[in-house]
Design a protein around this motif. Sequence first.
Motif, PDB file in Angstrom:
ATOM      1  N   ASP A 163      -8.115 -33.354  39.985  1.00 17.32           N
ATOM      2  CA  ASP A 163      -8.481 -33.664  41.371  1.00 17.32           C
ATOM      3  C   ASP A 163      -9.993 -33.585  41.573  1.00 17.32           C
ATOM      4  O   ASP A 163     -10.464 -33.128  42.602  1.00 17.32           O
ATOM      5  CB  ASP A 163      -7.754 -32.707  42.329  1.00 17.32           C
ATOM      6  N   GLN A 164     -10.731 -34.041  40.565  1.00 21.15           N
ATOM      7  CA  GLN A 164     -12.197 -34.022  40.646  1.00 21.15           C
ATOM      8  C   GLN A 164     -12.770 -35.224  39.922  1.00 21.15           C
ATOM      9  O   GLN A 164     -12.133 -35.814  39.045  1.00 21.15           O
ATOM     10  CB  GLN A 164     -12.761 -32.734  40.029  1.00 21.15           C
ATOM     11  N   THR A 165     -14.006 -35.567  40.287  1.00 20.38           N
ATOM     12  CA  THR A 165     -14.726 -36.638  39.610  1.00 20.38           C
ATOM     13  C   THR A 165     -15.159 -36.166  38.222  1.00 20.38           C
ATOM     14  O   THR A 165     -15.616 -35.035  38.050  1.00 20.38           O
ATOM     15  CB  THR A 165     -15.953 -37.056  40.436  1.00 20.38           C
ATOM     16  N   THR A 166     -15.005 -37.061  37.237  1.00 18.82           N
ATOM     17  CA  THR A 166     -15.325 -36.721  35.844  1.00 18.82           C
ATOM     18  C   THR A 166     -16.194 -37.826  35.250  1.00 18.82           C
ATOM     19  O   THR A 166     -15.903 -39.013  35.426  1.00 18.82           O
ATOM     20  CB  THR A 166     -14.032 -36.593  35.012  1.00 18.82           C
ATOM     21  N   PRO A 167     -17.258 -37.470  34.527  1.00 17.26           N
ATOM     22  CA  PRO A 167     -18.103 -38.492  33.889  1.00 17.26           C
ATOM     23  C   PRO A 167     -17.420 -39.133  32.685  1.00 17.26           C
ATOM     24  O   PRO A 167     -16.600 -38.512  32.021  1.00 17.26           O
ATOM     25  CB  PRO A 167     -19.354 -37.723  33.469  1.00 17.26           C
ATOM     26  N   ILE A 168     -17.780 -40.384  32.431  1.00 17.82           N
ATOM     27  CA  ILE A 168     -17.269 -41.119  31.273  1.00 17.82           C
ATOM     28  C   ILE A 168     -18.140 -40.799  30.056  1.00 17.82           C
ATOM     29  O   ILE A 168     -19.373 -40.806  30.138  1.00 17.82           O
ATOM     30  CB  ILE A 168     -17.296 -42.639  31.542  1.00 17.82           C
ATOM     31  N   LEU A 169     -17.510 -40.503  28.938  1.00 13.90           N
ATOM     32  CA  LEU A 169     -18.248 -40.291  27.699  1.00 13.90           C
ATOM     33  C   LEU A 169     -18.733 -41.633  27.153  1.00 13.90           C
ATOM     34  O   LEU A 169     -17.997 -42.628  27.185  1.00 13.90           O
ATOM     35  CB  LEU A 169     -17.357 -39.599  26.670  1.00 13.90           C
ATOM     36  N   SER A 170     -19.957 -41.666  26.636  1.00  8.64           N
ATOM     37  CA  SER A 170     -20.503 -42.915  26.101  1.00  8.64           C
ATOM     38  C   SER A 170     -19.627 -43.430  24.963  1.00  8.64           C
ATOM     39  O   SER A 170     -19.316 -42.675  24.031  1.00  8.64           O
ATOM     40  CB  SER A 170     -21.935 -42.695  25.597  1.00  8.64           C
ATOM     41  N   PRO A 171     -19.224 -44.705  25.000  1.00 11.09           N
ATOM     42  CA  PRO A 171     -18.342 -45.255  23.955  1.00 11.09           C
ATOM     43  C   PRO A 171     -19.051 -45.325  22.602  1.00 11.09           C
ATOM     44  O   PRO A 171     -20.281 -45.252  22.517  1.00 11.09           O
ATOM     45  CB  PRO A 171     -18.029 -46.667  24.477  1.00 11.09           C
ATOM     46  N   PRO A 172     -18.291 -45.484  21.507  1.00  5.26           N
ATOM     47  CA  PRO A 172     -18.896 -45.612  20.170  1.00  5.26           C
ATOM     48  C   PRO A 172     -19.746 -46.876  20.080  1.00  5.26           C
ATOM     49  O   PRO A 172     -19.574 -47.831  20.845  1.00  5.26           O
ATOM     50  CB  PRO A 172     -17.679 -45.708  19.237  1.00  5.26           C
ATOM     51  N   SER A 173     -20.648 -46.865  19.128  1.00  3.52           N
ATOM     52  CA  SER A 173     -21.523 -48.040  18.955  1.00  3.52           C
ATOM     53  C   SER A 173     -20.720 -49.267  18.543  1.00  3.52           C
ATOM     54  O   SER A 173     -21.086 -50.397  18.869  1.00  3.52           O
ATOM     55  CB  SER A 173     -22.604 -47.730  17.917  1.00  3.52           C
ATOM     56  N   SER A 174     -19.632 -49.063  17.803  1.00  2.00           N
ATOM     57  CA  SER A 174     -18.807 -50.188  17.345  1.00  2.00           C
ATOM     58  C   SER A 174     -17.689 -50.468  18.349  1.00  2.00           C
ATOM     59  O   SER A 174     -16.510 -50.479  18.017  1.00  2.00           O
ATOM     60  CB  SER A 174     -18.222 -49.862  15.980  1.00  2.00           C
ATOM     61  N   SER A 175     -18.082 -50.680  19.600  1.00  4.69           N
ATOM     62  CA  SER A 175     -17.094 -50.909  20.666  1.00  4.69           C
ATOM     63  C   SER A 175     -17.486 -52.103  21.503  1.00  4.69           C
ATOM     64  O   SER A 175     -18.664 -52.512  21.529  1.00  4.69           O
ATOM     65  CB  SER A 175     -16.994 -49.672  21.563  1.00  4.69           C
ATOM     66  N   ILE A 176     -16.498 -52.639  22.191  1.00  3.24           N
ATOM     67  CA  ILE A 176     -16.763 -53.764  23.090  1.00  3.24           C
ATOM     68  C   ILE A 176     -17.723 -53.338  24.192  1.00  3.24           C
ATOM     69  O   ILE A 176     -18.592 -54.107  24.617  1.00  3.24           O
ATOM     70  CB  ILE A 176     -15.436 -54.307  23.673  1.00  3.24           C
ATOM     71  N   GLU A 177     -17.596 -52.079  24.646  1.00  2.00           N
ATOM     72  CA  GLU A 177     -18.443 -51.596  25.733  1.00  2.00           C
ATOM     73  C   GLU A 177     -19.910 -51.532  25.313  1.00  2.00           C
ATOM     74  O   GLU A 177     -20.819 -51.956  26.048  1.00  2.00           O
ATOM     75  CB  GLU A 177     -17.969 -50.211  26.201  1.00  2.00           C
ATOM     76  N   SER A 178     -20.153 -51.005  24.102  1.00  3.27           N
ATOM     77  CA  SER A 178     -21.536 -50.884  23.628  1.00  3.27           C
ATOM     78  C   SER A 178     -22.184 -52.249  23.399  1.00  3.27           C
ATOM     79  O   SER A 178     -23.368 -52.449  23.704  1.00  3.27           O
ATOM     80  CB  SER A 178     -21.579 -50.072  22.322  1.00  3.27           C
ATOM     81  N   ASP A 179     -21.417 -53.181  22.873  1.00  6.44           N
ATOM     82  CA  ASP A 179     -21.983 -54.511  22.639  1.00  6.44           C
ATOM     83  C   ASP A 179     -22.309 -55.221  23.946  1.00  6.44           C
ATOM     84  O   ASP A 179     -23.340 -55.885  24.050  1.00  6.44           O
ATOM     85  CB  ASP A 179     -21.012 -55.336  21.799  1.00  6.44           C
ATOM     86  N   LEU A 180     -21.454 -55.083  24.937  1.00 10.36           N
ATOM     87  CA  LEU A 180     -21.737 -55.697  26.233  1.00 10.36           C
ATOM     88  C   LEU A 180     -22.924 -55.027  26.898  1.00 10.36           C
ATOM     89  O   LEU A 180     -23.741 -55.680  27.552  1.00 10.36           O
ATOM     90  CB  LEU A 180     -20.501 -55.636  27.115  1.00 10.36           C
ATOM     91  N   LYS A 181     -23.037 -53.729  26.730  1.00  8.19           N
ATOM     92  CA  LYS A 181     -24.192 -53.014  27.287  1.00  8.19           C
ATOM     93  C   LYS A 181     -25.470 -53.488  26.607  1.00  8.19           C
ATOM     94  O   LYS A 181     -26.502 -53.695  27.274  1.00  8.19           O
ATOM     95  CB  LYS A 181     -24.015 -51.505  27.056  1.00  8.19           C
ATOM     96  N   ASP A 182     -25.417 -53.668  25.289  1.00  4.42           N
ATOM     97  CA  ASP A 182     -26.608 -54.127  24.559  1.00  4.42           C
ATOM     98  C   ASP A 182     -27.043 -55.508  25.037  1.00  4.42           C
ATOM     99  O   ASP A 182     -28.231 -55.854  24.965  1.00  4.42           O
ATOM    100  CB  ASP A 182     -26.326 -54.164  23.055  1.00  4.42           C
TER     101      ASP A 182
END
Length: 814
Positions: free
Chosen positions: A349-368
């Motif tokens: 029941d609280q806000t939680t930060p997202i852990l940075s995804p691995p470098s070999s991930s769709i999220e990291s590539d889109l961020k790059d």
Amino acid sequence: MKNITILFSILFLSLISTNILFGQDSIFKGISPAEFEIILLGEQSHGDGAVFDKKFEMIKDLHENHGYNLLVFESGMYDNFKANELYKNQKEEIDIFKQSVGWLYTTTEVFQELLNYLETHPELKILGFDSQESTLFEAYFLNDFKSLCSKNNIVISNEDYIEIEKTMLVRDFENYAFNEKDSTNLYNNINAVIEKIDQIAKNDIETAVLVQTFKSVFSDLDFELKSLQKEKIAIQNPRDKQMAENLIFIKETYPSEKIMGWGASYHFANKINEFEYTLETEEYIKNRIALTDSIHGETHTSESEEITQIKELKLALPMGQILKEKYGSKIFSIAFTSYKGDFFNIEIDQTTPILSPPSSSIESDLKDQNIKSTLSILKDSSDKYYSSALGYIPLYANWEDIFDGIYYIENMYPPKFMEYNNNETAEIVNYNGNGIIKGSLVDDDTTEPINYADIYYSNLNSSTVSNSNGQFSIAHEKSTNGYLVFSALGYHSDSIPIASAKEYYNIKLKKAKDDITLNEVVVSAKRVELSAEEIIKKARKNIEKNYIQTPYNQDFLFQVSQLSANDSLHVGEEAIIKTYNKKGINGSNKPENSMFAEIEHLRANTTIYEKNKWDGVGSMWVILNRDIILSKSNVLYRTGSYDLQKHRTINYEGQKVYQINFTNNSPGSYSTGFGYPAPEASFGSIYIDEENYAVLKYEHHIELPEYETKKSKKLIKQTHNIVQTYKNINGKYFFNLLEINTTADIFSMEHELLNTKYFMDKIISKNIETNTVRVLTKPLIEVKKGYKPTSSDTYWNDKPMDFSIDINAINMKS
């Protein structure tokens, strides 16, 4: 892993770049939504605000531009069918969908926007596909089902209806799980009912929905029973199978309509079992638990349990896979993911930060690539890479086989929850008192304190109740010419004129001489003595006559305290809470749904302030679930679960009152409201007016068996004592006091007593308004959310702290 990462980057960029470059101007650029029959919109965690906002945007686009008219939530199928019926027939406002869809979504601003949109687009319909039903199911289903059977000459015994209500509506089935004979009989009885209702012609939607719902809820009951019996079940496969069948049922019921699904990405996944478990995933699980523990103090599951749950995805068969096999290219599933930000963690029941995804991930590539938001269509690749589309834990898989598309939103934020501005739209009625009157009530003969006595003004709706030591305090209403009245069961009443009232009184009440045991009563031939069962039946029948059935306001003092074994106060909160009950006083499985509230004053009496919205005074909705009239899980409504004995009659303000003692012959949440574990003992007394059969007082003692805590590995044994009184105000009865005292003995796994904790929850009526009723809009269940206490609240200046807990009263067994 480095080589895999390099290879991944080359292949992944070639896979998604075209779709991204052409995906900037339209939500669905890269696909033609009109070509599909079903589009499933997932979410990572049920607490993803940016996803909620984006999905609402998608829904409007799909509805207005692509002909999608059914929005189907991961919520009860019958719940939403009933909400549509009540809204269509103008028996409820559009807000009825806040009871059918579920609090995960309905407490958010975007859901209110959705409801506003529905009002201007009536062709868009909300439905549900889940086998887990909720509020409206509990309130309406049994009567609708009985009506269906009656119209079709289906004969079902009253005992079977009770069993259906107990197990399928109230979910009291723990005892069935561990009794082979009862379990076998339950399955035989319900399967016999299914055979009968299968013969009914499904000529209308209502009939079809009722039959499908019965089967759907039974499948969920079967899943829960087998889980209790420790039968090995992979993930939630039975629930997913039933949800898939329910969605197929909806599609076949509305064959010409296109469907938008709203639910968890996991349920909408296809071949999730083909993922590869890696040490990197395991490291993320450990880091996530450490992060959550640092915020909350302790997670609900251990590290090993979390790892086991992820590994068990190898056995998963989610509903998305079943639907994909049936509909093929006619269904399109979308998961969502993010690179950074925060989400609302419903587990803590609280806000939680997202852990940075691995470098070999769709999220990291889109961020790059500095992409902020886009839909990536997954196709024409057999490559594996990481994504955190399922619960923000990166999994290594060929995601093309799991979803048709992944919508990337760089920065996640938690949902914007509803804010309620009651103070801006209505006048607050303040007490006109000046100071307080305090004192104590004792027996005139024995000088023993008189607990739970009524103290009230003769010409006002203001009242209070003496505590377990006979002590009381009440606002001094100097402007009135009336009397302050003191009354208690078995005593003659007394009163003092307000005009000459002092600050402190020792009140002595005399025992009433007509306090007589029933075996001493001489019964005349003209009068027929009622049995205990008949008296309680009359009390139940007269509820609408005795208790208000129209909207009203009631102000309460609510005290919550927790003591350790050495009597030191660990937690202490109290508040003045104003409430609005829009439906009056009547039995319900979830009385909190018709109640709204706001905190006017709050103080914490220790350094601990419970920030969780359901802790401290935020638990008021839970306590009201013990109310003898508002809640159905008690002797008044579940009389068949109790052995009754008419004990005696007692004088109360010149009227005779029946005292009926009861002992529970089948303790459980169905008959007590407590579980799990199911109580092992339950007994008490109920006091009913002889003339009008109003319930005036209720006492209940409940003992729970020992149970083991999940993470701390301790044994806990609890007992609860409930005392409640009702008071006549201008011809209608309102509850005056509801007090629950709990003791919890904490043992080691070797049964060594480690500690004992005592809890007291006490609600006392302060004032009642039935004429000029003020409408409040904040749900009682949300009353504490967003409230910030202030140390400058002068209301408490002349109010002494009273957090005493009578430990002897708690431990008293009868």
